[in-house]
Design a protein around this motif. Structure first.
Motif, mmCIF file in Angstrom:
data_model
loop_
_atom_site.group_PDB
_atom_site.id
_atom_site.type_symbol
_atom_site.label_atom_id
_atom_site.label_comp_id
_atom_site.label_asym_id
_atom_site.label_seq_id
_atom_site.Cartn_x
_atom_site.Cartn_y
_atom_site.Cartn_z
ATOM 1 N N LYS A 16 25.904 64.764 42.311
ATOM 2 C CA LYS A 16 26.033 63.781 41.225
ATOM 3 C C LYS A 16 27.481 63.346 41.037
ATOM 4 O O LYS A 16 27.964 63.168 39.927
ATOM 5 C CB LYS A 16 25.500 64.335 39.900
ATOM 6 C CG LYS A 16 24.086 64.837 39.964
ATOM 7 C CD LYS A 16 23.135 63.699 39.845
ATOM 8 C CE LYS A 16 21.729 64.278 39.699
ATOM 9 N NZ LYS A 16 20.718 63.416 40.139
ATOM 10 N N LEU A 17 28.215 63.197 42.162
ATOM 11 C CA LEU A 17 29.602 62.761 42.130
ATOM 12 C C LEU A 17 29.731 61.429 42.849
ATOM 13 O O LEU A 17 28.940 61.117 43.748
ATOM 14 C CB LEU A 17 30.507 63.787 42.815
ATOM 15 C CG LEU A 17 30.535 65.180 42.202
ATOM 16 C CD1 LEU A 17 31.299 66.137 43.096
ATOM 17 C CD2 LEU A 17 31.143 65.142 40.817
ATOM 18 N N ARG A 18 30.733 60.664 42.463
ATOM 19 C CA ARG A 18 31.024 59.408 43.147
ATOM 20 C C ARG A 18 32.519 59.359 43.421
ATOM 21 O O ARG A 18 33.323 59.690 42.563
ATOM 22 C CB ARG A 18 30.624 58.221 42.277
ATOM 23 C CG ARG A 18 29.146 58.042 42.164
ATOM 24 C CD ARG A 18 28.802 56.703 41.513
ATOM 25 N NE ARG A 18 27.371 56.631 41.299
ATOM 26 C CZ ARG A 18 26.749 57.003 40.188
ATOM 27 N NH1 ARG A 18 27.443 57.458 39.185
ATOM 28 N NH2 ARG A 18 25.441 56.916 40.082
ATOM 29 N N PHE A 19 32.877 58.922 44.624
ATOM 30 C CA PHE A 19 34.268 58.804 45.015
ATOM 31 C C PHE A 19 34.530 57.418 45.574
ATOM 32 O O PHE A 19 33.647 56.797 46.153
ATOM 33 C CB PHE A 19 34.636 59.850 46.081
ATOM 34 C CG PHE A 19 34.383 61.269 45.658
ATOM 35 C CD1 PHE A 19 35.121 61.845 44.640
ATOM 36 C CD2 PHE A 19 33.421 62.034 46.281
ATOM 37 C CE1 PHE A 19 34.885 63.159 44.248
ATOM 38 C CE2 PHE A 19 33.181 63.343 45.901
ATOM 39 C CZ PHE A 19 33.920 63.905 44.880
ATOM 40 N N SER A 20 35.758 56.974 45.440
ATOM 41 C CA SER A 20 36.161 55.709 46.046
ATOM 42 C C SER A 20 36.131 55.875 47.564
ATOM 43 O O SER A 20 36.119 57.000 48.087
ATOM 44 C CB SER A 20 37.568 55.331 45.589
ATOM 45 O OG SER A 20 38.512 56.252 46.122
ATOM 46 N N ASP A 21 36.152 54.767 48.277
ATOM 47 C CA ASP A 21 36.174 54.827 49.744
ATOM 48 C C ASP A 21 37.412 55.573 50.232
ATOM 49 O O ASP A 21 37.343 56.336 51.203
ATOM 50 C CB ASP A 21 36.137 53.415 50.340
ATOM 51 C CG ASP A 21 34.781 52.752 50.168
ATOM 52 O OD1 ASP A 21 33.793 53.478 49.920
ATOM 53 O OD2 ASP A 21 34.711 51.513 50.295
ATOM 54 N N GLU A 22 38.535 55.374 49.539
ATOM 55 C CA GLU A 22 39.773 56.049 49.921
ATOM 56 C C GLU A 22 39.645 57.563 49.766
ATOM 57 O O GLU A 22 40.007 58.328 50.665
ATOM 58 C CB GLU A 22 40.925 55.538 49.061
ATOM 59 C CG GLU A 22 42.259 56.165 49.396
ATOM 60 C CD GLU A 22 43.381 55.670 48.501
ATOM 61 O OE1 GLU A 22 44.344 56.450 48.323
ATOM 62 O OE2 GLU A 22 43.304 54.547 47.978
ATOM 63 N N LYS A 23 39.097 58.010 48.619
ATOM 64 C CA LYS A 23 38.915 59.450 48.389
ATOM 65 C C LYS A 23 37.898 60.034 49.363
ATOM 66 O O LYS A 23 38.067 61.151 49.851
ATOM 67 C CB LYS A 23 38.468 59.712 46.949
ATOM 68 C CG LYS A 23 39.583 59.618 45.953
ATOM 69 C CD LYS A 23 40.563 60.748 46.151
ATOM 70 C CE LYS A 23 41.690 60.665 45.135
ATOM 71 N NZ LYS A 23 42.782 61.568 45.460
#
Length: 100
Positions: A16-23
Motif C-alpha cells: 500500500k505504498l506509492r513512489f515517484s518514478d525517480e524513487k
C-alpha cells in the motif's frame, strides 16, 4: 541479479505504498546492490567455521511474577480519537475495511 522497477512497484502496491518514478528507480538500484552483496557473501568459504547463534553471553533474567493493578482505563482512553467497546479504532488498512 537485477531488481526491476516493475518488481519494486509490485511490492510497493502490496504494501500500500506509492513512489515517484525517480524513487522507484533508486529503490531498484539499491535493492539490486543489496542482493549482489548477499550473493558475494555466499562465495565465502566458511568450511570449519562454527555456527554463531549469539554474539554475547546471555543469561535468562527472570523476575518474580507479581500481580499488579493495571492503569486506569478512563485515563488511558482520554486522548483516543475514536474508540468502541474499549478498543481503539484506527483507519482500516485492508481493502475491504477489515470489519468482520
Amino acid at each position: 541479479m537485477k531488481i526491476s522497477e516493475e518488481e519494486v512497484r509490485h511490492v510497493a502496491e502490496l504494501s500500500k505504498l506509492r513512489f515517484s518514478d525517480e524513487k522507484t528507480h533508486e529503490f531498484a538500484d539499491t535493492l539490486t546492490k543489496i542482493v549482489d552483496m548477499v550473493a558475494l557473501l555466499e562465495e565465502v568459504d566458511t568450511t570449519g567455521v562454527p555456527v554463531t547463534t549469539t554474539m554475547g553471553e546471555r543469561k535468562t533474567v527472570v523476575r518474580e511474577d507479581v500481580a499488579q493493578a493495571g492503569d486506569d482505563r478512563q485515563e488511558l482512553f482520554k486522548n483516543v480519537p475514536q474508540e468502541q467497546d474499549y478498543y481503539i479504532k484506527v483507519p482500516a488498512i485492508l481493502e475491504d475495511g477489515g470489519d468482520a
